[in-house]
Design a protein around this motif. Structure first.
Motif, mmCIF file in Angstrom:
data_model
loop_
_atom_site.group_PDB
_atom_site.id
_atom_site.type_symbol
_atom_site.label_atom_id
_atom_site.label_comp_id
_atom_site.label_asym_id
_atom_site.label_seq_id
_atom_site.Cartn_x
_atom_site.Cartn_y
_atom_site.Cartn_z
ATOM 1 N N LEU A 15 46.843 36.476 64.029
ATOM 2 C CA LEU A 15 48.227 36.339 64.461
ATOM 3 C C LEU A 15 48.905 37.699 64.532
ATOM 4 O O LEU A 15 49.588 38.024 65.515
ATOM 5 N N PHE A 16 48.728 38.516 63.502
ATOM 6 C CA PHE A 16 49.311 39.861 63.486
ATOM 7 C C PHE A 16 48.784 40.687 64.655
ATOM 8 O O PHE A 16 49.551 41.362 65.352
ATOM 9 N N LYS A 47 43.099 24.364 55.961
ATOM 10 C CA LYS A 47 43.410 25.558 55.180
ATOM 11 C C LYS A 47 43.465 26.752 56.117
ATOM 12 O O LYS A 47 42.579 26.961 56.933
ATOM 13 N N ILE A 48 44.515 27.511 55.986
ATOM 14 C CA ILE A 48 44.691 28.710 56.809
ATOM 15 C C ILE A 48 44.294 29.906 55.965
ATOM 16 O O ILE A 48 44.888 30.170 54.923
ATOM 17 N N GLY A 49 43.298 30.632 56.444
ATOM 18 C CA GLY A 49 42.789 31.757 55.692
ATOM 19 C C GLY A 49 43.387 33.091 56.132
ATOM 20 O O GLY A 49 44.247 33.161 57.013
ATOM 21 N N ALA A 50 42.913 34.137 55.511
ATOM 22 C CA ALA A 50 43.401 35.487 55.803
ATOM 23 C C ALA A 50 43.048 35.902 57.233
ATOM 24 O O ALA A 50 43.801 36.637 57.872
ATOM 25 N N GLY A 51 41.942 35.423 57.750
ATOM 26 C CA GLY A 51 41.543 35.757 59.122
ATOM 27 C C GLY A 51 42.527 35.237 60.151
ATOM 28 O O GLY A 51 42.790 35.884 61.168
ATOM 29 N N ALA A 52 43.100 34.071 59.890
ATOM 30 C CA ALA A 52 44.094 33.509 60.815
ATOM 31 C C ALA A 52 45.355 34.361 60.837
ATOM 32 O O ALA A 52 45.943 34.602 61.894
ATOM 33 N N TYR A 53 45.778 34.830 59.676
ATOM 34 C CA TYR A 53 46.958 35.693 59.613
ATOM 35 C C TYR A 53 46.692 37.040 60.287
ATOM 36 O O TYR A 53 47.551 37.594 60.952
ATOM 37 N N PHE A 54 45.479 37.570 60.101
ATOM 38 C CA PHE A 54 45.116 38.825 60.766
ATOM 39 C C PHE A 54 45.114 38.643 62.277
ATOM 40 O O PHE A 54 45.622 39.499 63.006
ATOM 41 N N PHE A 92 49.406 43.176 69.925
ATOM 42 C CA PHE A 92 48.754 43.356 71.219
ATOM 43 C C PHE A 92 49.700 43.065 72.375
ATOM 44 O O PHE A 92 49.724 43.793 73.363
ATOM 45 N N PHE A 93 50.504 42.024 72.251
ATOM 46 C CA PHE A 93 51.370 41.620 73.344
ATOM 47 C C PHE A 93 52.811 42.116 73.226
ATOM 48 O O PHE A 93 53.624 41.865 74.101
ATOM 49 N N SER A 94 53.148 42.816 72.162
ATOM 50 C CA SER A 94 54.541 43.195 71.941
ATOM 51 C C SER A 94 54.966 44.437 72.714
ATOM 52 O O SER A 94 56.140 44.612 72.992
ATOM 53 N N GLY A 95 54.058 45.323 73.022
ATOM 54 C CA GLY A 95 54.425 46.569 73.679
ATOM 55 C C GLY A 95 54.796 47.661 72.701
ATOM 56 O O GLY A 95 55.263 48.720 73.094
#
Length: 82
Positions: free
Chosen positions: A24-25, A15-22, A30-33
């Motif tokens: 990922l976001f 199960k993928i929870g809200a913390g995993a989505y946070f 962080f790495f996008s610039g």
């Protein structure tokens, strides 16, 4: 003699929870610039803070001076100047 009538154990669903989505976001940001020191997002935020101080001359600068530094700290893009 061995008993070969064993059934496979059913696997548990992941199960993928809200913390995993946070997470990922946050990693994408962080790495996008997107919040780099010369990005349009950071410059827009700085201009909005400058406009806020122009509209409210009594507003203390220590309330807003940390915002651009914090946003720049969220960025992990590498800028190499030659």
């Amino acid at each position: 003699m061995s008993n070969d009538n064993s059934q496979p154990v059913p696997s548990k669903e992941i199960k993928i929870g809200a913390g995993a989505y946070f997470a990922l976001f946050f990693a994408v940001v962080f790495f996008s610039g997107i919040f780099g020191p010369t990005s349009s997002t950071t410059l827009w935020i700085a201009s909005q803070i400058k406009e806020l101080h122009a509209q409210n001359p009594g507003l203390s600068h220590w309330l807003t001076d940390w915002i651009v530094s914090l946003v720049n700290g969220l960025d992990c893009s590498i800028v190499i100047n030659h």
